[in-house]
Scaffold this motif. Structure first.
Motif, PDB file in Angstrom:
ATOM      1  N   ARG A 221     -17.407 -14.820 -28.041  1.00 35.49           N
ATOM      2  CA  ARG A 221     -16.855 -16.169 -27.988  1.00 35.49           C
ATOM      3  C   ARG A 221     -16.316 -16.543 -29.358  1.00 35.49           C
ATOM      4  O   ARG A 221     -16.467 -15.814 -30.341  1.00 35.49           O
ATOM      5  CB  ARG A 221     -17.937 -17.171 -27.564  1.00 35.49           C
ATOM      6  CG  ARG A 221     -18.578 -16.870 -26.226  1.00 35.49           C
ATOM      7  CD  ARG A 221     -19.709 -17.825 -25.933  1.00 35.49           C
ATOM      8  NE  ARG A 221     -19.221 -19.157 -25.588  1.00 35.49           N
ATOM      9  CZ  ARG A 221     -19.999 -20.208 -25.412  1.00 35.49           C
ATOM     10  NH1 ARG A 221     -21.313 -20.092 -25.587  1.00 35.49           N
ATOM     11  NH2 ARG A 221     -19.493 -21.376 -25.077  1.00 35.49           N
ATOM     12  N   VAL A 227     -19.829 -12.618 -24.902  1.00 32.51           N
ATOM     13  CA  VAL A 227     -19.223 -13.205 -23.711  1.00 32.51           C
ATOM     14  C   VAL A 227     -19.637 -12.445 -22.452  1.00 32.51           C
ATOM     15  O   VAL A 227     -20.082 -13.035 -21.473  1.00 32.51           O
ATOM     16  CB  VAL A 227     -17.676 -13.191 -23.813  1.00 32.51           C
ATOM     17  CG1 VAL A 227     -17.039 -13.538 -22.470  1.00 32.51           C
ATOM     18  CG2 VAL A 227     -17.213 -14.163 -24.871  1.00 32.51           C
ATOM     19  N   TYR A 287     -15.386 -18.770 -23.081  1.00 23.32           N
ATOM     20  CA  TYR A 287     -15.321 -17.828 -24.181  1.00 23.32           C
ATOM     21  C   TYR A 287     -14.609 -18.392 -25.405  1.00 23.32           C
ATOM     22  O   TYR A 287     -14.685 -17.816 -26.500  1.00 23.32           O
ATOM     23  CB  TYR A 287     -14.794 -16.458 -23.770  1.00 23.32           C
ATOM     24  CG  TYR A 287     -13.389 -16.323 -23.256  1.00 23.32           C
ATOM     25  CD1 TYR A 287     -12.297 -16.424 -24.105  1.00 23.32           C
ATOM     26  CD2 TYR A 287     -13.155 -16.004 -21.922  1.00 23.32           C
ATOM     27  CE1 TYR A 287     -11.006 -16.250 -23.635  1.00 23.32           C
ATOM     28  CE2 TYR A 287     -11.867 -15.826 -21.437  1.00 23.32           C
ATOM     29  CZ  TYR A 287     -10.798 -15.946 -22.304  1.00 23.32           C
ATOM     30  OH  TYR A 287      -9.521 -15.768 -21.827  1.00 23.32           O
ATOM     31  N   GLN A 288     -13.972 -19.550 -25.258  1.00 22.98           N
ATOM     32  CA  GLN A 288     -13.447 -20.244 -26.427  1.00 22.98           C
ATOM     33  C   GLN A 288     -14.514 -21.119 -27.092  1.00 22.98           C
ATOM     34  O   GLN A 288     -14.267 -21.735 -28.122  1.00 22.98           O
ATOM     35  CB  GLN A 288     -12.245 -21.110 -26.034  1.00 22.98           C
ATOM     36  CG  GLN A 288     -11.010 -20.288 -25.687  1.00 22.98           C
ATOM     37  CD  GLN A 288      -9.862 -21.132 -25.177  1.00 22.98           C
ATOM     38  OE1 GLN A 288     -10.057 -22.267 -24.754  1.00 22.98           O
ATOM     39  NE2 GLN A 288      -8.660 -20.579 -25.231  1.00 22.98           N
ATOM     40  N   GLY A 289     -15.696 -21.173 -26.464  1.00 22.11           N
ATOM     41  CA  GLY A 289     -16.792 -21.934 -27.018  1.00 22.11           C
ATOM     42  C   GLY A 289     -16.795 -23.399 -26.647  1.00 22.11           C
ATOM     43  O   GLY A 289     -17.560 -24.197 -27.204  1.00 22.11           O
TER      44      GLY A 289
END
Length: 292
Positions: A221, A227, A287-289
Motif C-alpha cells: 500500500r 496489499v 491499496y492507496q491507503g
C-alpha cells in the motif's frame, strides 16, 4: 496453520513460476525436491506438480523423484489427459502412507479424465466455474450455474467409479479482485453457500486457487504495508465460514481470519456490495491507503 480445518495444496512446483521453469529446463532435480521438502515441512496437505507443456514422461519422472524424498501425497496438475495419465501411472500410494493422489483438475470439457480412476484411484478437483455448451467451455455467470455444473460433475464422477462426495473438491472459480467488475467474488461466495446446502452434494469439499485472487495488485500500500495477503485473508474470512476448506496456496504465507473491523475485510465487503466499476475503485482506495 492459523485457520483451523483449512488445508493447503502447495502451489510452488509450477512451471508458470519463472524460477521453477528454470529448474525444469536445467533439470535441477535437487532444486525441485527441496521445494517439495519445504512444503512438506510447512504442513502442505498435498504438493501440486504442474510441468506446463512438457511431455507426459517428464511428469512421470517428477512424480517418481519427488516421492523418493517426501511422503506428502501429490496433486497431479494438468489439463492434458496424457500428462495426468503418466502421473497416475507413476504415483505410488505406499510412499504417501497409503494416501491416493489428487487430480487437478476435471471440467465438463474433459470428463474422460474420470476414466483414469481405473489406473489409480484419486481425489478430484472439479472445475465448476465453466460449463460445456455448444461443444466448448462457457464461463458460468451466476451461483446457480456453478451449482448445476457442480452437480453434473459429481454425478458423472459416481456413474462408473466409486468416487464418493468426500473425494470431490469443488472449485467454483476465483477472479483477480483488482479486476473483478463482473461480480465473480460475489458469485463464488454465493455458490459456496448453495453447494453446501444442496443435499445431493453433501460432504463435498471446496477449493480455490487463492493466489489468483490477488494477482495484478501492487505488493504494498501507499504506507508500505502489504496489499496482497490482507485481501487474500479477507476473502478467506468470508469463504471459510461458508465451507471453503482447501486452497491452492503458498505454505509460507500467514493465512488467517480477519475481524470485521480490519481495513482489508471492510474494503472487500464494500467492493462486493458496490459491484461493477465501483468495486474496482474501492479496492484501489484500499491499496492507496484510503479508508473511504
Amino acid at each position: 496453520m492459523a485457520i483451523k480445518g483449512l488445508k493447503i495444496i502447495g502451489e510452488t512446483i509450477n512451471a508458470s513460476v519463472p524460477k521453477v521453469a528454470r529448474l525444469f529446463e536445467e533439470r535441477n532435480l535437487n532444486g525441485i525436491v527441496e521445494l517439495a521438502k519445504f512444503q512438506e515441512k510447512m504442513g502442505a496437505e498435498y504438493i501440486d506438480v504442474n510441468i506446463g507443456t512438457r511431455e507426459p514422461e517428464f511428469m512421470a519422472e517428477m512424480v517418481k523423484i519427488i516421492q523418493e524424498q517426501v511422503s506428502t501425497p501429490l496433486s497431479i496438475d494438468s489439463p492434458d489427459i496424457k500428462v495426468i495419465r503418466a502421473g497416475l501411472e507413476a504415483y505410488n500410494p505406499a510412499r504417501a502412507h497409503g494416501k491416493i493422489p489428487l487430480v487437478n483438475s476435471i471440467a465438463e470439457t474433459r470428463l474422460e479424465m474420470f476414466d483414469l480412476y481405473t489406473i489409480q484411484p484419486f481425489r478430484a478437483i472439479l472445475i465448476a466455474s465453466e460449463r460445456k455448451e455448444d461443444g466448448g467451455a462457457q464461463p458460468n455467470k451466476t451461483a446457480e450455474e456453478v451449482l448445476e455444473t457442480a452437480k453434473r460433475l459429481a454425478e458423472r464422477a459416481k456413474r462408473s467409479h466409486p468416487i464418493g462426495n468426500d473425494d470431490l473438491i469443488i472449485d467454483p472459480g476465483i477472479a483477480p479482485v483488482g479486476a473483478d467488475s463482473e461480480g465473480i467474488t460475489k458469485m463464488v461466495l454465493g455458490a459456496l453457500r448453495l453447494i453446501r446446502n444442496d443435499p445431493v452434494l453433501g460432504g463435498v469439499h471446496f477449493c480455490v486457487g487463492l493466489s489468483n485472487f490477488s494477482t495484478m495488485l501492487p505488493a504494498k500500500r501507499a504506507d508500505g504495508t502489504p496489499v496482497k495477503l490482507p485481501l487474500e485473508n479477507a476473502f478467506l474470512s468470508l469463504a471459510v465460514p461458508l465451507g471453503l476448506d482447501h486452497i491452492i496456496g503458498n505454505v509460507a504465507k500467514d493465512y488467517r481470519l480477519l475481524p470485521a473491523a480490519d481495513p482489508a475485510y471492510r474494503a472487500l465487503v464494500e467492493a462486493i456490495l458496490a459491484g461493477g466499476f465501483e468495486s474496482l475503485i474501492r479496492i484501489r482506495k484500499f491499496y492507496q491507503g484510503k479508508t473511504e
